[in-house]
Design a protein around this motif. Structure first.
Motif, PDB file in Angstrom:
ATOM      1  N   THR A 168       9.747   4.661   5.793  1.00 50.11           N
ATOM      2  CA  THR A 168       9.847   5.991   5.698  1.00 50.11           C
ATOM      3  C   THR A 168       9.350   6.717   4.289  1.00 50.11           C
ATOM      4  OG1 THR A 168      12.212   5.554   6.639  1.00 50.11           O
ATOM      5  CG2 THR A 168      11.986   7.725   5.789  1.00 50.11           C
ATOM      6  N   TRP A 169       9.009   8.172   4.650  1.00 54.06           N
ATOM      7  CA  TRP A 169       8.650   8.956   3.627  1.00 54.06           C
ATOM      8  C   TRP A 169       9.867   9.503   2.949  1.00 54.06           C
ATOM      9  CZ3 TRP A 169       3.333   9.817   2.814  1.00 54.06           C
ATOM     10  CH2 TRP A 169       2.393   9.464   3.600  1.00 54.06           C
ATOM     11  N   TRP A 170       9.374   9.356   1.555  1.00 55.53           N
ATOM     12  CA  TRP A 170      10.305   9.974   0.638  1.00 55.53           C
ATOM     13  C   TRP A 170      10.567  11.418   0.723  1.00 55.53           C
ATOM     14  CZ3 TRP A 170       8.460   7.266  -4.491  1.00 55.53           C
ATOM     15  CH2 TRP A 170       8.717   5.890  -4.457  1.00 55.53           C
ATOM     16  N   ALA A 171      11.517  12.092   0.243  1.00 51.99           N
ATOM     17  CA  ALA A 171      11.501  13.523   0.162  1.00 51.99           C
ATOM     18  C   ALA A 171      10.501  14.160  -0.469  1.00 51.99           C
ATOM     19  CB  ALA A 171      12.766  13.945  -0.651  1.00 51.99           C
TER      20      ALA A 171
ATOM     21  N   LYS B  90       4.783  13.861  -1.235  1.00 54.95           N
ATOM     22  CA  LYS B  90       5.662  13.026  -0.286  1.00 54.95           C
ATOM     23  C   LYS B  90       4.957  11.573  -0.376  1.00 54.95           C
ATOM     24  CE  LYS B  90       8.325  13.795   3.882  1.00 54.95           C
ATOM     25  NZ  LYS B  90       9.367  14.479   3.368  1.00 54.95           N
ATOM     26  N   THR B  91       5.869  10.524  -0.444  1.00 53.16           N
ATOM     27  CA  THR B  91       5.276   9.279  -0.784  1.00 53.16           C
ATOM     28  C   THR B  91       5.971   8.415   0.418  1.00 53.16           C
ATOM     29  OG1 THR B  91       5.175   9.678  -3.121  1.00 53.16           O
ATOM     30  CG2 THR B  91       5.228   7.419  -2.173  1.00 53.16           C
ATOM     31  N   ARG B  92       4.980   7.293   0.712  1.00 53.51           N
ATOM     32  CA  ARG B  92       5.447   6.458   1.468  1.00 53.51           C
ATOM     33  C   ARG B  92       5.256   5.071   0.734  1.00 53.51           C
ATOM     34  NH1 ARG B  92       2.333   6.405   6.588  1.00 53.51           N
ATOM     35  NH2 ARG B  92       0.586   5.745   5.509  1.00 53.51           N
TER      36      ARG B  92
ATOM     37  N   LEU C 156       0.958  -1.194   0.030  1.00 54.35           N
ATOM     38  CA  LEU C 156       0.048  -0.017  -0.130  1.00 54.35           C
ATOM     39  C   LEU C 156       0.836   1.176  -0.012  1.00 54.35           C
ATOM     40  CD1 LEU C 156      -2.882   1.143   0.187  1.00 54.35           C
ATOM     41  CD2 LEU C 156      -2.683   1.500   2.673  1.00 54.35           C
ATOM     42  N   ARG C 157       0.969   1.901  -0.910  1.00 53.44           N
ATOM     43  CA  ARG C 157       1.603   3.138  -1.265  1.00 53.44           C
ATOM     44  C   ARG C 157       0.831   4.357  -0.911  1.00 53.44           C
ATOM     45  NH1 ARG C 157       5.019   4.124  -6.556  1.00 53.44           N
ATOM     46  NH2 ARG C 157       6.451   2.809  -5.353  1.00 53.44           N
ATOM     47  N   THR C 158       1.284   5.361   0.070  1.00 51.81           N
ATOM     48  CA  THR C 158       0.623   6.348   0.309  1.00 51.81           C
ATOM     49  C   THR C 158       1.302   7.790  -0.210  1.00 51.81           C
ATOM     50  OG1 THR C 158      -0.249   5.244   2.310  1.00 51.81           O
ATOM     51  CG2 THR C 158      -0.662   7.762   2.349  1.00 51.81           C
ATOM     52  N   ILE C 159       0.343   8.664  -0.646  1.00 49.74           N
ATOM     53  CA  ILE C 159       0.989   9.761  -1.416  1.00 49.74           C
ATOM     54  C   ILE C 159       0.214  10.930  -0.862  1.00 49.74           C
ATOM     55  CG2 ILE C 159       1.493  11.000  -3.528  1.00 49.74           C
ATOM     56  CD1 ILE C 159       1.337   8.257  -4.849  1.00 49.74           C
TER      57      ILE C 159
END
Length: 141
Positions: free
Chosen positions: A131-134, A123-125, A107-110
């Motif tokens: 960890t959340w991406w930059a 910002k994506t996890r 499950l990708r959260t944006i």
């Protein structure tokens, strides 16, 4: 005597302006659960997780995005996700928007928002507990 009355009227008028200005500023600041302060116009975005837990996102008084989540139905403290610099601050009229999508069985959260430069940033996890991406410019919205 006329000068004295004029001075009193002038001071009273200025004091009235100061008092009248204070409520307008206070109306722009809201308090979320857990004592988080945020800009009322942007609201608080609540996001349900598949596990039944929840997370919330808001734009803080520093114009950074802040988040908190539940663990065992108990809320954590607020954690800054930073500002989308060098993409500008999170001065988004629409606040933070959340989108989930499946990616390779995860499950990708944006989270999306419009920055102070008018661009959409994200910002994506990649999965729960990761960890959340930059901050970056998204491929889609």
């Amino acid at each position: 005597m006329k000068r004295f009355k004029a001075a009193v009227v002038a001071i009273a008028t200025m004091a009235g302006l100061a008092v009248a200005g204070a409520p307008a500023q206070a109306a722009d600041t809201c308090t979320a659960g857990g004592g988080g302060k945020y800009i009322c116009d942007y609201g608080v975005k609540e996001h349900a997780l598949p596990s039944g837990e929840k997370e919330q996102f808001l734009v803080g008084l520093d114009y950074a995005v802040w988040t908190r989540w539940t663990v065992g139905k108990q809320w954590t403290g607020w954690v800054s996700m930073g500002m989308p610099d060098p993409f500008g601050s999170a001065r988004a009229a629409s606040g933070v928007n959340v989108k989930d999508e499946q990616s390779q069985g995860k499950l990708r959260t944006i989270i999306y928002l419009q920055n102070s430069n008018g661009a959409t940033v994200a910002k994506t996890r990649d999965g729960l507990g990761t960890t959340w991406w930059a901050w970056d410019f998204p491929n889609c919205c």
